[in-house]
Design a protein around this motif. Structure first.
Motif, PDB file in Angstrom:
ATOM      1  N   PRO A  93       8.578 -13.734   1.730  1.00  0.00           N
ATOM      2  CA  PRO A  93       8.326 -14.000   3.150  1.00  0.00           C
ATOM      3  C   PRO A  93       9.541 -13.807   4.063  1.00  0.00           C
ATOM      4  CG  PRO A  93       8.415 -16.047   1.910  1.00  0.00           C
ATOM      5  CD  PRO A  93       8.467 -14.935   0.910  1.00  0.00           C
ATOM      6  N   LYS A  94      10.732 -13.735   3.510  1.00  0.00           N
ATOM      7  CA  LYS A  94      11.901 -13.488   4.357  1.00  0.00           C
ATOM      8  C   LYS A  94      12.107 -11.997   4.600  1.00  0.00           C
ATOM      9  CE  LYS A  94      14.359 -17.676   3.184  1.00  0.00           C
ATOM     10  NZ  LYS A  94      15.591 -18.260   2.680  1.00  0.00           N
ATOM     11  N   VAL A  95      11.311 -11.171   3.926  1.00  0.00           N
ATOM     12  CA  VAL A  95      11.453  -9.722   4.044  1.00  0.00           C
ATOM     13  C   VAL A  95      10.201  -9.081   4.632  1.00  0.00           C
ATOM     14  CG1 VAL A  95      11.978  -7.606   2.770  1.00  0.00           C
ATOM     15  CG2 VAL A  95      12.981  -9.766   2.041  1.00  0.00           C
ATOM     16  N   TRP A  96       9.036  -9.584   4.286  1.00  0.00           N
ATOM     17  CA  TRP A  96       7.767  -8.981   4.696  1.00  0.00           C
ATOM     18  C   TRP A  96       6.877 -10.028   5.354  1.00  0.00           C
ATOM     19  CZ3 TRP A  96       8.228  -3.921   3.645  1.00  0.00           C
ATOM     20  CH2 TRP A  96       9.058  -3.539   2.595  1.00  0.00           C
ATOM     21  N   THR A  97       6.059  -9.596   6.298  1.00  0.00           N
ATOM     22  CA  THR A  97       5.096 -10.495   6.933  1.00  0.00           C
ATOM     23  C   THR A  97       3.863  -9.711   7.356  1.00  0.00           C
ATOM     24  OG1 THR A  97       4.827 -12.250   8.556  1.00  0.00           O
ATOM     25  CG2 THR A  97       5.950 -10.271   9.304  1.00  0.00           C
ATOM     26  N   PRO A 112       9.764   0.948   8.775  1.00  0.00           N
ATOM     27  CA  PRO A 112      10.712   0.703   9.872  1.00  0.00           C
ATOM     28  C   PRO A 112      10.668  -0.783  10.235  1.00  0.00           C
ATOM     29  CG  PRO A 112       9.209   2.503  10.401  1.00  0.00           C
ATOM     30  CD  PRO A 112       8.701   1.848   9.153  1.00  0.00           C
ATOM     31  N   ARG A 113      11.783  -1.307  10.682  1.00  0.00           N
ATOM     32  CA  ARG A 113      11.871  -2.733  11.009  1.00  0.00           C
ATOM     33  C   ARG A 113      10.871  -3.091  12.113  1.00  0.00           C
ATOM     34  NH1 ARG A 113      14.708  -6.476  14.200  1.00  0.00           N
ATOM     35  NH2 ARG A 113      15.251  -8.316  12.996  1.00  0.00           N
ATOM     36  N   PHE A 147      15.431   0.006   8.406  1.00  0.00           N
ATOM     37  CA  PHE A 147      14.232   0.331   7.650  1.00  0.00           C
ATOM     38  C   PHE A 147      14.383  -0.178   6.228  1.00  0.00           C
ATOM     39  CE2 PHE A 147      17.024   3.917   7.025  1.00  0.00           C
ATOM     40  CZ  PHE A 147      16.911   4.193   5.684  1.00  0.00           C
ATOM     41  N   LYS A 148      13.261  -0.263   5.522  1.00  0.00           N
ATOM     42  CA  LYS A 148      13.264  -0.764   4.146  1.00  0.00           C
ATOM     43  C   LYS A 148      12.342   0.111   3.306  1.00  0.00           C
ATOM     44  CE  LYS A 148      13.819  -3.963   0.895  1.00  0.00           C
ATOM     45  NZ  LYS A 148      15.036  -4.013   0.136  1.00  0.00           N
ATOM     46  N   LYS A 149      12.844   0.512   2.145  1.00  0.00           N
ATOM     47  CA  LYS A 149      12.031   1.266   1.194  1.00  0.00           C
ATOM     48  C   LYS A 149      11.462   0.276   0.184  1.00  0.00           C
ATOM     49  CE  LYS A 149      13.563   5.222  -0.379  1.00  0.00           C
ATOM     50  NZ  LYS A 149      14.264   6.253  -1.178  1.00  0.00           N
ATOM     51  N   ASP A 150      10.176   0.404  -0.076  1.00  0.00           N
ATOM     52  CA  ASP A 150       9.518  -0.481  -1.037  1.00  0.00           C
ATOM     53  C   ASP A 150       9.884  -0.051  -2.445  1.00  0.00           C
ATOM     54  OD1 ASP A 150       7.877  -2.032  -2.610  1.00  0.00           O
ATOM     55  OD2 ASP A 150       6.093  -0.819  -2.201  1.00  0.00           O
TER      56      ASP A 150
END
Length: 141
Positions: free
Chosen positions: A46-50, A27-28, A14-17
């Motif tokens: 773009p390598k983290v979010w889409t 969540p991934r 998962f990633k926190k903004d």
């Protein structure tokens, strides 16, 4: 405000903004609807979010890259093993393991005679490493 569905595509579960300060948790590979201004800021990476629409294509691309990496690692490991075998002068002869790299030409000639090996004697112009290699290949062969 309008909302845009974006997803985290990195390696973590998962990633926190922390970029926009919204502190949303993604969540991934699970799309989350966020405000348009936040989405545009996050999509600058773009390598983290889409966008939600791109998830399937990116997952397939990541799987393909993982397969190619695994194949490359297997190939590299096989090449390392082959190179190690070429550099290894240990042979099994009459139940004993002998390291031919530690033997000089005279001892190699004695070994050939003692075990009745079908190896031509060392030539006058042949180097000791070449003779050792020839003896190793004859014993392994």
């Amino acid at each position: 405000m309008s909302k845009i569905a974006i997803a985290y595509i990195g390696d973590k579960p998962f990633k926190k903004d922390t970029i926009t300060g919204s502190l949303l948790i993604f969540p991934r590979l699970s799309p989350i609807d966020v405000e348009a201004d936040i989405a545009h800021m996050l999509l600058q990476y773009p390598k983290v979010w889409t966008l939600k629409e791109n998830i399937d294509a990116l997952v397939k691309e990541q799987e393909l890259m993982a397969e190619q990496k695994a194949e490359a690692e297997l190939k590299a490991e096989a090449e390392r093993k082959a190179a190690a075998l070429l550099d290894d002068y240990s042979v099994d002869l009459a139940g004993d393991t002998i390291d031919l790299a530690k033997l000089n030409s005279a001892k190699l000639a004695t070994l050939i005679e003692a075990h009745d090996l079908n190896v031509e004697p060392k030539g006058a112009q042949e180097s000791a490493p070449d003779f050792r290699l020839r003896v190793r290949d004859a014993i392994r062969g």
